[in-house]
Design an enzyme around this catalytic site. Structure first.
Site, PDB file in Angstrom:
ATOM      1  N   GLY A  17      38.375  26.320  28.013  1.00  0.00           N
ATOM      2  CA  GLY A  17      39.143  26.218  29.241  1.00  0.00           C
ATOM      3  C   GLY A  17      38.299  26.464  30.470  1.00  0.00           C
ATOM      4  O   GLY A  17      37.207  27.031  30.393  1.00  0.00           O
ATOM      5  N   GLY A  19      39.080  26.838  34.986  1.00  0.00           N
ATOM      6  CA  GLY A  19      40.036  26.720  36.077  1.00  0.00           C
ATOM      7  C   GLY A  19      39.806  27.806  37.093  1.00  0.00           C
ATOM      8  O   GLY A  19      39.327  28.889  36.755  1.00  0.00           O
ATOM      9  N   GLY A  20      40.154  27.526  38.344  1.00  0.00           N
ATOM     10  CA  GLY A  20      39.960  28.522  39.378  1.00  0.00           C
ATOM     11  C   GLY A  20      38.493  28.842  39.529  1.00  0.00           C
ATOM     12  O   GLY A  20      37.672  27.971  39.830  1.00  0.00           O
ATOM     13  N   ALA A  22      36.722  30.616  36.960  1.00  0.00           N
ATOM     14  CA  ALA A  22      36.200  31.104  35.683  1.00  0.00           C
ATOM     15  C   ALA A  22      36.263  30.027  34.615  1.00  0.00           C
ATOM     16  O   ALA A  22      37.080  29.112  34.677  1.00  0.00           O
ATOM     17  CB  ALA A  22      36.975  32.339  35.226  1.00  0.00           C
ATOM     18  N   VAL A  24      36.416  29.681  30.250  1.00  0.00           N
ATOM     19  CA  VAL A  24      36.844  30.473  29.100  1.00  0.00           C
ATOM     20  C   VAL A  24      36.188  29.910  27.844  1.00  0.00           C
ATOM     21  O   VAL A  24      36.200  28.695  27.620  1.00  0.00           O
ATOM     22  CB  VAL A  24      38.373  30.473  28.953  1.00  0.00           C
ATOM     23  N   LYS A  39      36.113  35.235  29.266  1.00  0.00           N
ATOM     24  CA  LYS A  39      36.293  34.627  30.582  1.00  0.00           C
ATOM     25  C   LYS A  39      35.054  34.956  31.421  1.00  0.00           C
ATOM     26  O   LYS A  39      34.747  36.122  31.653  1.00  0.00           O
ATOM     27  CB  LYS A  39      37.549  35.163  31.265  1.00  0.00           C
ATOM     28  N   ASP A 130      51.267  37.536  39.652  1.00  0.00           N
ATOM     29  CA  ASP A 130      51.054  36.113  39.364  1.00  0.00           C
ATOM     30  C   ASP A 130      51.751  35.738  38.053  1.00  0.00           C
ATOM     31  O   ASP A 130      51.166  35.095  37.188  1.00  0.00           O
ATOM     32  CB  ASP A 130      49.555  35.803  39.290  1.00  0.00           C
TER      33      ASP A 130
END
Length: 429
Positions: A17, A19-20, A22, A24, A39, A130
């Site tokens: 993964g 996103g943002g 970071a 993973v 992460k 969040d």
């Protein structure tokens, strides 16, 4: 970044993964031999890096069956990383977007798990800030884990990472007070939870907009379409619960998840009649459903078979006692549904030999059983026996687990040098 082979001591298997700020990775701990998720912060921004370490600090001290467990953190080429348990399943937002046919009872169980995790976090002074489907990992049977405390606030920690008046979070799930830049409390998580619940049941979000301005205006002033109309299969009692979570004025929402959980449990009892009333600190074992009545002839045949089987079983049990006597420890009975978490740890580390209840019933352990090890158990008293990796000497600790709580059972051994550490690492290979 995708071709890296190691992060710290961990062997990277694949990137799973990004996103943002970071990425993973799925990785393997070479010593404990377990899969982990790592992460890795990809941004040099100092504020993001400090927030990353704060996530490690906050998440690492939250131990609950409905919150992802954080094992470790560190630096890799001056980039911070976070090591947590590797979870199967998929993020809840992906399941919703794909239109997965999740049974209603599993959706309600998921909402229960998320609510329990948030109740625990709030009890520790942590506001998530969040809450959204993308931060919930949906496992089998309605089990769920709350993830990503990257922008969480902790009452006992005062930082300047987020100034009053700054909007932080995912826009669709922000509360009105966050959008207005006002002071807020843990009830913002209740609003976001209401958005998540509406989306999970109705397969769409309660507030939408073609731009941030339109979305914000709808969150601040528009009432969502009634959930019972959006989702005709919505169980009675659930729509009013969700709608109260979504009240614009925080004073009109539920004050805490202690109020939400009993109401949600009542809804779940309606959908699953075999579910017993719960004290909401954990579910109790369920009674098996009654079998349909059999015809008279079938009943006679089954009765004769049952008598024969019972006699054979009695002989087998008697033989077992003769052969084994008291040499074999009593096996643990079927555990009640896990409603508490035990973290068995040792300094520096050790082999977990046995975990048992205080009355001697043993608990099944995963392989390899090496500390630190997280066990989801029923409430009660437990004793853990851990072997010293250097001497083999066994030490024990006892702990009382309250329902809905998490406790650490720590055994301390002597200090090891770095050379001894790596020499003894082969002990669990």
């Amino acid at each position: 970044m995708t071709d890296r082979q190691t992060i710290g001591k961990y062997h990277v298997i694949e990137q799973i993964g990004a996103g943002g700020f970071a990425a993973v990775y799925k990785a393997r701990d070479p010593f404990i031999k377990r899969l982990v998720a790592i992460k890795l912060c990809m941004e040099p921004d100092d504020t993001l890096r400090r927030r990353f370490f704060r996530e490690a600090e906050i998440s690492g001290n939250l131990h609950h069956p409905s919150i992802v467990t954080v094992f470790d953190c560190g630096l890799e080429d001056d980039a911070p990383y976070l090591v947590q348990e590797y979870l199967t399943g998929d993020d809840l937002d992906k399941l919703i977007r794909r239109g997965e046919p999740i049974p209603m009872v599993e959706r309600l169980e998921c909402l229960m798990q998320v609510a329990k995790g948030l109740r625990y976090a709030h009890s520790k002074g942590v506001t998530h800030r969040d809450v959204k489907p993308g931060n919930v990992r949906f496992l089998e049977g309605g089990r769920a884990k709350l993830m990503d405390f990257g922008i969480a606030t902790l009452k006992s920690v005062h930082t300047r990472l987020t100034r009053v008046g700054t909007v932080v979070g995912t826009a669709d799930y922000l509360s009105p007070e966050q959008l207005r830049g006002e002071e807020f409390d843990q009830r913002i998580d209740i609003f976001s939870y209401g958005v998540l619940a509406y989306e999970l049941i109705g397969a769409r979000r309660p507030f939408v907009g073609d731009s941030f301005e339109v979305l914000a205006r709808n969150i601040l002033s528009a009432d969502p379409e009634p959930l019972a109309e959006v989702a005709p299969d919505c169980p009675p009692g659930l729509a009013p619960l969700v709608e109260r979570c979504l009240r614009k004025d925080p004073e009109e929402r539920f004050a805490a998840f202690d109020e939400i959980l009993p109401a949600l449990n009542q809804v779940l009892v309606q959908v699953r009649p075999d579910r017993r009333q719960s004290d909401l600190k954990g579910d109790r074992p369920q009674a098996a459903p009654a079998a349909p009545a059999a015809a008279p002839g079938a009943r006679r045949r089954r009765w004769g078979w049952a008598v024969s089987a019972a006699a054979a079983l009695a002989l087998a049990v008697a033989a077992g006692f003769v052969l084994f006597g008291r040499q074999r420890p009593a096996a643990a009975p079927a555990q009640a549904a896990a409603d508490a978490r035990l973290v068995v740890d040792a300094a520096p580390w050790g082999e977990l030999v046995e975990v048992s209840t205080l009355d001697g019933r043993r608990v099944g352990l995963p392989e390899p059983a090496v500390t630190p090890l997280v066990l989801d158990l029923a409430a009660g008293g437990y004793r853990a026996v851990v072997a010293d990796p250097a001497t083999g000497e066994r030490h024990s600790c006892e702990v009382e687990l309250a329902a809905g709580a998490s406790e650490r059972c720590l055994v301390r051994f002597g200090e090891l040098s770095t050379d001894d550490y790596f020499r003894l690492a082969g002990w669990w290979r």
